[in-house]
Design an enzyme around this catalytic site. Structure first.
Site, PDB file in Angstrom:
ATOM      1  N   LYS A 163       0.865  -1.179   0.000  1.00 25.03           N
ATOM      2  CA  LYS A 163       0.000   0.000   0.000  1.00 25.03           C
ATOM      3  C   LYS A 163       0.903   1.232   0.000  1.00 25.03           C
ATOM      4  O   LYS A 163       1.896   1.276   0.752  1.00 25.03           O
ATOM      5  CB  LYS A 163      -0.886  -0.010   1.252  1.00 25.03           C
ATOM      6  CG  LYS A 163      -1.855  -1.199   1.304  1.00 25.03           C
ATOM      7  CD  LYS A 163      -3.038  -0.997   0.370  1.00 25.03           C
ATOM      8  CE  LYS A 163      -4.095  -2.070   0.559  1.00 25.03           C
ATOM      9  NZ  LYS A 163      -5.246  -1.881  -0.341  1.00 25.03           N
ATOM     10  N   LYS A 262     -13.201  -7.886  -8.032  1.00 26.99           N
ATOM     11  CA  LYS A 262     -13.667  -8.339  -6.710  1.00 26.99           C
ATOM     12  C   LYS A 262     -15.148  -8.601  -6.871  1.00 26.99           C
ATOM     13  O   LYS A 262     -15.916  -7.675  -7.138  1.00 26.99           O
ATOM     14  CB  LYS A 262     -13.481  -7.239  -5.662  1.00 26.99           C
ATOM     15  CG  LYS A 262     -12.039  -6.995  -5.273  1.00 26.99           C
ATOM     16  CD  LYS A 262     -11.927  -5.926  -4.196  1.00 26.99           C
ATOM     17  CE  LYS A 262     -10.458  -5.697  -3.879  1.00 26.99           C
ATOM     18  NZ  LYS A 262     -10.233  -4.469  -3.100  1.00 26.99           N
TER      19      LYS A 262
END
Ligand SMILES: [Mg+2]
Length: 370
Positions: A163, A262
């Site tokens: 991240k 997703k």
């Protein structure tokens, strides 16, 4: 499908260690395990993966519980279904709320496959016997991130995602690349940048990243197209791809070279497979994104990743990545960078009732047969 009951198990568990992104630090995870039961006692399972606060999507666990109880489950009660694909037309009158829909849809697909005694992935043309595993490292400390990489390398992970945010990205990536020059590395920004950061983002090209995920606005498609023209690193879209139509727009505008699918973000299996098929047709590789989930969602993702377009390792990690113990058995395990796909009916994993009850905060049962 002769449904008799839906149980909603609201569960909660601390993570082994905090998951830090540019927007939020997740320390504790809630989820709703949706259990659909038919008149013969077969059970299907889905998982609602919205977070407790609306930092990733606008949905939360509470809004999903409300949607399921007050709209989605009553809708299947009033209109009995014979096949899970019918949900698309039943749910069309409820805008958005895709994670709530995906939880119920997943439970019905699992049940449908179990009623036919076949693995769920076979219903969608999946054929891989094992899938490549990837892991997310979400820590603001570079020392901690490198310690994690060292640990995960022992399991042979085939892709590492970190991240990033504008404040620390360059120093973070530099240190990782100095120590791990060859690992397959990608970076996820969770919309931490804007087009004003163009010159800064260009500097990321030197780190040989597989891709940069969702650098700009969470609902943007146009500006990503502009950015992609100036970057060598492929852009992958995550948050922006909320539906088949969003994916179609992104491909038409050349906003990305890769898509993270997703199923929970797009409303479930049907929409996820439609996006997969569109990407295959357009030679856009896809991978399966994760949501810090428990084993039920992970099992659905594993099944999805058996489809042919999933050519990049996704956020598919061992149960032990986040949990001391998971709610499924056997737990998901990465060995030599692979996860074996069980050739068993439905999602292929059993629910560990003892563990489910240990995490249970609240339960609702809705009777469907009249
Ligand atoms: Mg992401």
């Amino acid at each position: 499908m002769k449904l008799s009951k839906v149980n909603l198990h609201l569960i909660s568990s601390p993570l082994k260690k905090p998951f830090e992104t540019s927007l939020e630090v997740v320390r504790n995870r809630e989820a709703i395990i949706v259990e659909t039961i038919d008149q013969d006692g077969n059970c299907g399972y889905g998982e609602v993966v919205a977070f407790s606060s609306p930092w990733y999507t606008e949905e939360t666990i509470k809004t999903c519980l409300h949607m399921l109880k007050d709209f989605l489950i009553p809708a299947i009660k009033s209109k009995p279904i014979s096949h899970p694909s019918q949900l698309e037309s039943i749910f069309v009158k409820f805008r958005g709320n895709r994670m709530a829909k995906a939880g119920l849809e997943g439970a019905l697909w699992d049940l449908y496959a179990k009623q036919r005694n076949i693995p769920l992935y076979e219903l969608f043309g999946g054929s891989r016997k094992s899938v490549q595993a990837g892991v997310v490292i979400a820590s603001k400390s570079v020392t901690d991130a490198m310690f994690s990489i060292e640990e995960y390398e022992k399991e042979g992970y085939q892709r590492y995602k970190i991240k990033i945010s504008p404040e620390s990205d360059l120093s973070f990536l530099k240190e990782i690349r100095q120590n791990y020059p060859h690992i397959p590395l990608m970076a996820d920004a969770n919309s931490a940048y804007s087009l004003k950061d163009l010159q800064h983002l260009k500097k990321l090209d030197e780190f040989n990243l597989m891709m940069i995920e969702q650098p700009l606005g969470h609902d943007d498609i146009v500006e990503h197209s502009e950015l992609q023209q100036s970057l060598m690193t492929p852009i992958c879209l995550d948050e922006s791809i909320t539906s088949y139509h969003a994916a179609k727009s992104a491909l038409a505008l050349k906003s990305c070279q890769i898509i993270n699918i997703k199923m929970s973000r797009v409303g479930g299996w049907m929409e996820a497979v439609k996006i997969h098929n569109l990407c295959v047709k357009n030679n856009i590789p896809v991978w399966c994104g994760g949501m810090i989930e428990f084993g039920i969602s992970r099992a659905h993702n594993l099944a999805l990743a058996t489809l042919p377009g999933f050519t990049i390792p996704g956020d598919l990690s061992s149960s032990s990545r986040f949990w001391e113990w998971d709610i499924i058995e056997p737990e998901i395990q990465v060995k030599n960078g692979q996860i074996i796909v069980p050739h068993k009916p439905g999602i292929g994993f059993e629910v560990n009732r003892k563990h489910l009850i240990k995490l249970l905060v609240h339960k609702e049962s809705i009777v469907l047969d009249r």
